[in-house]
Write an enzyme that holds these catalytic residues in place. Structure first.
Site, PDB file in Angstrom:
ATOM      1  N   TYR A   1       9.535  -0.070   5.938  1.00 42.74           N
ATOM      2  CA  TYR A   1       8.655  -0.683   5.038  1.00 42.74           C
ATOM      3  C   TYR A   1       7.715   0.279   4.355  1.00 42.74           C
ATOM      4  O   TYR A   1       7.992   0.526   3.143  1.00 42.74           O
ATOM      5  CB  TYR A   1       7.813  -1.844   5.431  1.00 42.74           C
TER       6      TYR A   1
ATOM      7  N   GLY B   1       9.923   2.875   2.421  1.00 43.69           N
ATOM      8  CA  GLY B   1      10.583   2.222   1.306  1.00 43.69           C
ATOM      9  C   GLY B   1       9.859   2.111   0.001  1.00 43.69           C
ATOM     10  O   GLY B   1      10.144   2.299  -0.989  1.00 43.69           O
TER      11      GLY B   1
ATOM     12  N   PHE C   1      -3.000 -16.696  13.721  1.00 40.88           N
ATOM     13  CA  PHE C   1      -4.252 -16.998  14.510  1.00 40.88           C
ATOM     14  C   PHE C   1      -4.518 -18.470  13.899  1.00 40.88           C
ATOM     15  O   PHE C   1      -4.940 -19.416  14.783  1.00 40.88           O
ATOM     16  CB  PHE C   1      -5.660 -16.304  14.139  1.00 40.88           C
TER      17      PHE C   1
ATOM     18  N   ARG D   1      -5.184   1.840  12.634  1.00 42.98           N
ATOM     19  CA  ARG D   1      -6.524   1.459  13.186  1.00 42.98           C
ATOM     20  C   ARG D   1      -7.487   0.820  12.330  1.00 42.98           C
ATOM     21  O   ARG D   1      -8.287  -0.102  12.715  1.00 42.98           O
ATOM     22  CB  ARG D   1      -7.178   2.759  13.746  1.00 42.98           C
TER      23      ARG D   1
ATOM     24  N   ARG E   1      -8.384  -0.265   8.062  1.00 43.53           N
ATOM     25  CA  ARG E   1      -7.731  -0.392   6.778  1.00 43.53           C
ATOM     26  C   ARG E   1      -8.814  -1.133   5.693  1.00 43.53           C
ATOM     27  O   ARG E   1      -9.246  -1.995   6.081  1.00 43.53           O
ATOM     28  CB  ARG E   1      -6.715  -1.049   6.408  1.00 43.53           C
TER      29      ARG E   1
HETATM   30  P1  NAD Z   1       7.023 -12.867   1.076  1.00 43.50           P
HETATM   31  O1  NAD Z   1       7.887 -12.443   2.315  1.00 43.50           O
HETATM   32  O2  NAD Z   1       6.317 -14.222   1.115  1.00 43.50           O
HETATM   33  O3  NAD Z   1       7.827 -12.796  -0.175  1.00 43.50           O
HETATM   34  C1  NAD Z   1       8.538 -11.656  -0.556  1.00 43.50           C
HETATM   35  C2  NAD Z   1       9.966 -12.595  -1.282  1.00 43.50           C
HETATM   36  O4  NAD Z   1      10.649 -11.766  -1.771  1.00 43.50           O
HETATM   37  C3  NAD Z   1      10.456 -13.694  -0.309  1.00 43.50           C
HETATM   38  O5  NAD Z   1      10.442 -14.878  -1.375  1.00 43.50           O
HETATM   39  C4  NAD Z   1      11.754 -13.306  -0.104  1.00 43.50           C
HETATM   40  O6  NAD Z   1      12.908 -14.118   0.024  1.00 43.50           O
HETATM   41  C5  NAD Z   1      12.012 -12.338  -1.079  1.00 43.50           C
HETATM   42  N1  NAD Z   1      13.204 -11.269  -0.964  1.00 43.50           N
HETATM   43  C6  NAD Z   1      13.218 -10.628   0.157  1.00 43.50           C
HETATM   44  N2  NAD Z   1      14.216  -9.475  -0.104  1.00 43.50           N
HETATM   45  C7  NAD Z   1      14.927  -9.943  -1.487  1.00 43.50           C
HETATM   46  C8  NAD Z   1      15.995  -9.326  -2.017  1.00 43.50           C
HETATM   47  N3  NAD Z   1      16.761  -8.648  -1.464  1.00 43.50           N
HETATM   48  N4  NAD Z   1      16.196 -10.042  -3.321  1.00 43.50           N
HETATM   49  C9  NAD Z   1      15.559 -11.045  -3.719  1.00 43.50           C
HETATM   50  N5  NAD Z   1      14.748 -11.603  -3.051  1.00 43.50           N
HETATM   51  C10 NAD Z   1      14.119 -10.952  -1.929  1.00 43.50           C
HETATM   52  O7  NAD Z   1       5.783 -11.675   1.220  1.00 43.50           O
HETATM   53  P2  NAD Z   1       4.568 -11.731   0.273  1.00 43.50           P
HETATM   54  O8  NAD Z   1       3.403 -11.550   1.011  1.00 43.50           O
HETATM   55  O9  NAD Z   1       4.705 -12.918  -0.845  1.00 43.50           O
HETATM   56  O10 NAD Z   1       4.685 -10.286  -0.372  1.00 43.50           O
HETATM   57  C11 NAD Z   1       5.317 -10.169  -1.885  1.00 43.50           C
HETATM   58  C12 NAD Z   1       5.009  -8.586  -2.229  1.00 43.50           C
HETATM   59  O11 NAD Z   1       3.765  -8.181  -2.208  1.00 43.50           O
HETATM   60  C13 NAD Z   1       6.011  -7.805  -1.322  1.00 43.50           C
HETATM   61  O12 NAD Z   1       6.674  -6.927  -2.206  1.00 43.50           O
HETATM   62  C14 NAD Z   1       5.013  -7.114  -0.424  1.00 43.50           C
HETATM   63  O13 NAD Z   1       5.635  -6.071   0.043  1.00 43.50           O
HETATM   64  C15 NAD Z   1       3.840  -7.056  -1.434  1.00 43.50           C
HETATM   65  N6  NAD Z   1       2.588  -7.025  -0.297  1.00 43.50           N
HETATM   66  C16 NAD Z   1       2.209  -8.100   0.155  1.00 43.50           C
HETATM   67  C17 NAD Z   1       0.961  -8.092   1.026  1.00 43.50           C
HETATM   68  C18 NAD Z   1       0.465  -9.314   1.683  1.00 43.50           C
HETATM   69  O14 NAD Z   1      -0.601  -9.167   2.119  1.00 43.50           O
HETATM   70  N7  NAD Z   1       0.897 -10.361   1.149  1.00 43.50           N
HETATM   71  C19 NAD Z   1       0.258  -6.858   0.978  1.00 43.50           C
HETATM   72  C20 NAD Z   1       1.081  -5.675   0.514  1.00 43.50           C
HETATM   73  C21 NAD Z   1       1.897  -5.928  -0.449  1.00 43.50           C
HETATM   74  N1  UDP Z   2      -2.154  -8.934  15.045  1.00 37.22           N
HETATM   75  C1  UDP Z   2      -3.012  -9.467  16.143  1.00 37.22           C
HETATM   76  N2  UDP Z   2      -2.332 -10.545  16.553  1.00 37.22           N
HETATM   77  C2  UDP Z   2      -1.316 -11.194  15.917  1.00 37.22           C
HETATM   78  C3  UDP Z   2      -0.867 -10.615  14.919  1.00 37.22           C
HETATM   79  C4  UDP Z   2      -1.408  -9.553  14.357  1.00 37.22           C
HETATM   80  O1  UDP Z   2      -3.987  -9.152  16.680  1.00 37.22           O
HETATM   81  O2  UDP Z   2      -0.851 -12.162  16.479  1.00 37.22           O
HETATM   82  C5  UDP Z   2      -2.952  -7.521  14.687  1.00 37.22           C
HETATM   83  C6  UDP Z   2      -1.976  -6.372  14.303  1.00 37.22           C
HETATM   84  O3  UDP Z   2      -1.820  -5.591  15.346  1.00 37.22           O
HETATM   85  C7  UDP Z   2      -2.687  -5.627  13.056  1.00 37.22           C
HETATM   86  C8  UDP Z   2      -3.376  -6.936  12.422  1.00 37.22           C
HETATM   87  O4  UDP Z   2      -3.692  -7.854  13.208  1.00 37.22           O
HETATM   88  O5  UDP Z   2      -3.666  -4.841  13.711  1.00 37.22           O
HETATM   89  C9  UDP Z   2      -3.024  -7.134  11.113  1.00 37.22           C
HETATM   90  O6  UDP Z   2      -1.662  -7.455  11.138  1.00 37.22           O
HETATM   91  P1  UDP Z   2      -0.595  -8.005  10.141  1.00 37.22           P
HETATM   92  O7  UDP Z   2       0.806  -8.088  10.739  1.00 37.22           O
HETATM   93  O8  UDP Z   2      -1.042  -9.240   9.536  1.00 37.22           O
HETATM   94  O9  UDP Z   2      -0.665  -6.909   9.070  1.00 37.22           O
HETATM   95  P2  UDP Z   2      -0.720  -5.407   9.121  1.00 37.22           P
HETATM   96  O10 UDP Z   2      -0.662  -4.748  10.359  1.00 37.22           O
HETATM   97  O11 UDP Z   2       0.830  -5.082   8.102  1.00 37.22           O
HETATM   98  O12 UDP Z   2      -1.586  -5.174   8.085  1.00 37.22           O
END
Ligand code: NAD
Ligand code: UDP
Length: 315
Positions: free
Chosen positions: A144, A147, A190, A274, A276
């Site tokens: 991820y 990528g 949660f 740790r 963010r």
């Molecule tokens: P999500 O998993 O709900 O949405 C991702 C969508 O992309 C889904 O509908 C999935 O079916 C689609 N998808 C996955 N692979 C695909 C492919 N190969 N072709 C077409 N569609 C595909 O996640 P989200 O939280 O809505 O995230 C959306 C975007 O925002 C992602 O790119 C994610 O990396 C980015 N993002 C989200 C967060 C967050 O906290 N929600 C944080 C950082 C970045």
């Molecule tokens: N986390 C947790 N319990 C859970 C799920 C996640 O303590 O049931 C922690 C996880 O280890 C991380 C933080 O919550 O430290 C945020 O996790 P999430 O997967 O939501 O996002 P990311 O780590 O990608 O920021």
């Protein structure tokens, strides 16, 4: 009014973005392979004649005519992106190449949904866009993180090499209605655990921190980023800079839901950052004074209401 493509449009963020763009009067083409997205997220939009949903995997080329592209397609939760890590990298990298190629052919503006994960386990706190990050290239989060980093590289090379109009936004942890109830992200975990009276799973000792942004604030920033002048490419951080530990988050969820759940401690996944917290100075300046307005308790209440209805409907 514009024709706008939203990849990943049936996902959590994508469905809110489609809704917002339709409300602004645009034509919206939602492209999704429904890997983590759900048709229920966009069912209410299908009646709108300006909305169209297409099943398509962005790792394959796409030929459509649009004015703007929001590239969100990519699984975003650790459970989902680690399920098929090779496909995750392909989605980020081949997906970016295909969408950039499309943008180049039709002269569209293109926005990349990048992530705070590009900073890895950061040594600089809070994280400004100038920080290059500390990312493990061979760990379980790398499919991820790397990528998404490579996608940023491609965006900037298309900008330098082909003068594409690009916008790169780095999204920090965002939550709200339509999150997948079982994708393992901390807010959904949660809340679902609390509503079901299950134990709340804290990974590690719960002292790690995140900064949580409510979905409406995030969507507003994305739309503003797309509307910035051509010279503005980003990357720009978008997030709510108020930082919480996972223990604090658990306490808030318990108090908002009135749950009797106990906290249980589980091993911390490897490479789990740790801390963010976004430095949002650039967003404030470039996105017309934007900042997150919805504070955690307010956003959590709306999210709890959503999951409560969802779980009732599932019974
Ligand atoms: P999500 O998993 O709900 O949405 C991702 C969508 O992309 C889904 O509908 C999935 O079916 C689609 N998808 C996955 N692979 C695909 C492919 N190969 N072709 C077409 N569609 C595909 O996640 P989200 O939280 O809505 O995230 C959306 C975007 O925002 C992602 O790119 C994610 O990396 C980015 N993002 C989200 C967060 C967050 O906290 N929600 C944080 C950082 C970045
Ligand atoms: N986390 C947790 N319990 C859970 C799920 C996640 O303590 O049931 C922690 C996880 O280890 C991380 C933080 O919550 O430290 C945020 O996790 P999430 O997967 O939501 O996002 P990311 O780590 O990608 O920021």
């Amino acid at each position: 009014m514009k024709k706008i493509l939203v990849t990943g449009g049936a996902g959590f963020l994508g469905s809110h973005l489609c809704e917002r763009l339709l409300n602004d009067g645009h034509d919206v083409l939602c492209v999704d392979n429904y890997f983590t997205g759900n048709k229920n997220n966009i069912a209410h939009l299908l009646r709108n004649p300006r909305f169209e949903a297409m099943r398509h995997d962005v790792t394959f080329p796409l030929y459509v005519e649009v004015d703007e592209i929001y590239n969100l397609a990519c699984p975003a939760s650790p459970i989902h992106y680690q399920h098929d890590p090779v496909q995750t990298t392909k989605t980020s990298v081949h997906g970016a190449i295909n969408m950039l190629g499309l943008a180049k052919r039709v002269g569209a503006r293109i926005l990349q949904a990048s992530t705070s994960e590009v900073y890895g386990d950061p040594e600089v706190h809070p994280q400004p866009e100038s920080y290059w990050g500390k990312v493990n290239p061979i760990g379980i989060r790398s499919c991820y993180d790397e990528g998404k980093r490579c996608a940023e590289t491609l965006f900037f090379d298309y900008w330098r090499q082909h003068n594409l109009r690009i916008k790169v936004v780095r999204i920090f942890n965002t939550y709200g209605p339509r999150m997948h109830p079982r994708d393992g992200r901390v807010v959904s975990n949660f809340i679902v655990q609390a509503l079901q009276g299950d134990d709340i799973t804290i990974y590690g000792d719960g002292s790690q921190s995140r900064s949580f942004c409510y979905v409406d604030d995030l969507i507003e920033a994305m739309v503003r980023a797309m509307a910035t002048p051509d010279e503005f490419t980003g990357p720009v951080n978008i997030g709510n800079p108020t930082e919480f530990t996972m223990l604090e988050l658990a306490e808030r969820v318990i108090s908002l839901t009135g749950a009797q759940s106990r906290l249980v401690f589980k091993p911390l996944p490897s490479d789990d950052p740790r801390q963010r917290k976004p430095d949002i100075s650039l967003a404030r300046q470039a996105l017309g004074g934007w900042e997150a307005k919805v504070q955690l308790d307010q956003g959590l209440e709306k999210t709890v209401d959503y999951f409560r209805s969802l779980l009732q409907a599932e019974r």
